[in-house]
Scaffold this motif. Structure first.
Motif, PDB file in Angstrom:
ATOM      1  N   ASN A  21      28.150  33.584  80.290  1.00 53.53           N
ATOM      2  CA  ASN A  21      28.646  32.226  80.062  1.00 53.53           C
ATOM      3  C   ASN A  21      29.880  32.223  79.160  1.00 53.53           C
ATOM      4  N   GLU A  22      29.849  33.110  78.180  1.00 56.47           N
ATOM      5  CA  GLU A  22      30.994  33.192  77.249  1.00 56.47           C
ATOM      6  C   GLU A  22      32.247  33.641  77.972  1.00 56.47           C
ATOM      7  N   GLU A  23      32.076  34.637  78.882  1.00 60.62           N
ATOM      8  CA  GLU A  23      33.234  35.138  79.623  1.00 60.62           C
ATOM      9  C   GLU A  23      33.744  34.082  80.592  1.00 60.62           C
ATOM     10  N   GLU A  25      33.697  30.866  80.118  1.00 64.61           N
ATOM     11  CA  GLU A  25      34.437  29.888  79.338  1.00 64.61           C
ATOM     12  C   GLU A  25      35.802  30.406  78.982  1.00 64.61           C
ATOM     13  N   GLN A  26      35.864  31.693  78.586  1.00 58.52           N
ATOM     14  CA  GLN A  26      37.153  32.291  78.234  1.00 58.52           C
ATOM     15  C   GLN A  26      38.092  32.303  79.434  1.00 58.52           C
TER      16      GLN A  26
END
Length: 302
Positions: A21-23, A25-26
Motif C-alpha cells: 500500500n505504501e508503494e 501511494e508513492q
C-alpha cells in the motif's frame, strides 16, 4: 522512466499486483502511475498482422542452407541410433526369411506335380498356384488355390482348400477343383467332399460334381475316372465361349480379344491341347466364326 522505478522493479510488481500500500501511494503521488496506465491502454489497441505459416516455412527452408556440425557429445546418440537401426533391420530380415508360407505356381502351358508335407499330391494345371504353411501343415492342412488342380489327399486331419469363390473340405479323397474366370466346379473321384459357398453347402461323393449356377450350388453327376486336362484334353458342355477362350490362354501364349457380340455364345465339344491352330479350328470353325491367326500369336476376327 525514473531511476526509482527501475531500481525497485515497480513496473513488473505493479502489473502483478504485488505492490504494498505504501508503494502504491508513492507511485500515485509521483504521477508516473497515470503514464503507465496510458501505455497499457495503448498496447491493447495494437494489432499484429496475421502470420502466413506455410509461406514462412517455405522461406525458412529456402534460406536455411547452413549445415550445423554435430557436437562431440552427439556421437553417443549416433551410436545408439545406428545400433537400433541394425537391430530393427535384423529383426525384419529374420521375420521375412523365417516365414513358413510356401507358394508354388505354374506358367502358361506348364503343369506340375506337388507333394505336400504329409504325402498328399497336387497336380497343378497351367497358370495356377497353391499357397500353404509348411510348418503348421500337420495340425492344419489348409491351402489356397487359384486356377485348377487335382488333389489326391491322404487320410489324417481335415484337408481344406480355399479358393477365391468357395471352400472345399475333405478327409481323404481324390477331387478336382477348377476356379477360372467366373466359373467354379468340383469333381469328386473318390471319398467325400463338402463344398461351402456363401451360406450354402453341398456334400458330394464319387461320381458327383458341384457347380455354382446363378449364385447357387448345383449338384450333378459325372462318369470320369480322372480329370481330362491331365491327359491334355478339355471337354465342355454348353460352356460360355469366353470361359473356353480363358482356358486356351492358359495352355497357349496367344492373344485373343473376343468381340462382345460373342459373349452369349456357348461351346460344346472336346479340345486336345497339342497345337494352337488345331485348337482354334476346333472352337471357331465348328461355331462358324471367321478368324485369322496372325504372326505373334494374335487372333483377329472378321
Amino acid at each position: 522512466m525514473s531511476k526509482h522505478l527501475e531500481d525497485k522493479n515497480l513496473i513488473a510488481r505493479w502489473m502483478d499486483d504485488r505492490l504494498s500500500n505504501e508503494e502504491k501511494e508513492q507511485l500515485k503521488e509521483s504521477g508516473e502511475l497515470d503514464a503507465l496506465k496510458t501505455v497499457i491502454d495503448d498496447i491493447d489497441t495494437w494489432k499484429v498482422k496475421p502470420f502466413d505459416l506455410e509461406a514462412g516455412l517455405a522461406k525458412l527452408k529456402e534460406e536455411n542452407k547452413t549445415v550445423v556440425p554435430l557436437k562431440k557429445s552427439n556421437k553417443n546418440w549416433l551410436r545408439i541410433a545406428a545400433s537400433v537401426a541394425i537391430l530393427l533391420s535384423c529383426s525384419l530380415l529374420w521375420y521375412f526369411t523365417s516365414t513358413s508360407s510356401t507358394t508354388i505356381a505354374t506358367k502358361i502351358a506348364e503343369s506340375k506335380t506337388v507333394e505336400l508335407p504329409t504325402g498328399s499330391l497336387v497336380e497343378l494345371d497351367a497358370a495356377s498356384s497353391i499357397t500353404y504353411d509348411k510348418d503348421d501343415w500337420e495340425d492344419s492342412r489348409m491351402l489356397t488355390l487359384t486356377g485348377q488342380a487335382f488333389f489326391n489327399v491322404t487320410s489324417g486331419a481335415p484337408f481344406v482348400v480355399q479358393t477365391p469363390t468357395a471352400q472345399v473340405s475333405v478327409l481323404g479323397t481324390q477331387f478336382n477343383i477348377s476356379t477360372q474366370e467366373e466359373e467354379f466346379s468340383v469333381y469328386c473321384y473318390e471319398g467325400k467332399i463338402e463344398v461351402s459357398y456363401k451360406n450354402n453347402s453341398e456334400i458330394i461323393t464319387k461320381g458327383q460334381s458341384v457347380f455354382i449356377v446363378n449364385g447357387k450350388l448345383k449338384k450333378d453327376k459325372h462318369q470320369y475316372l480322372s480329370p481330362e486336362w491331365m491327359n491334355g484334353l478339355s471337354t465342355y458342355d454348353r460352356t460360355p465361349l469366353k470361359t473356353v477362350i480363358a482356358d486356351v490362354k492358359r495352355y497357349y501364349n496367344v492373344d485373343v480379344n473376343l468381340p462382345q457380340k460373342y459373349d452369349t455364345l456357348q461351346f460344346t465339344g472336346t479340345i486336345a491341347h497339342k497345337d494352337l491352330q488345331q485348337t482354334l479350328n476346333t472352337i471357331f470353325t465348328t461355331m462358324e466364326i471367321k478368324y485369322e491367326l496372325q504372326e505373334g500369336n494374335t487372333v483377329i476376327f472378321e
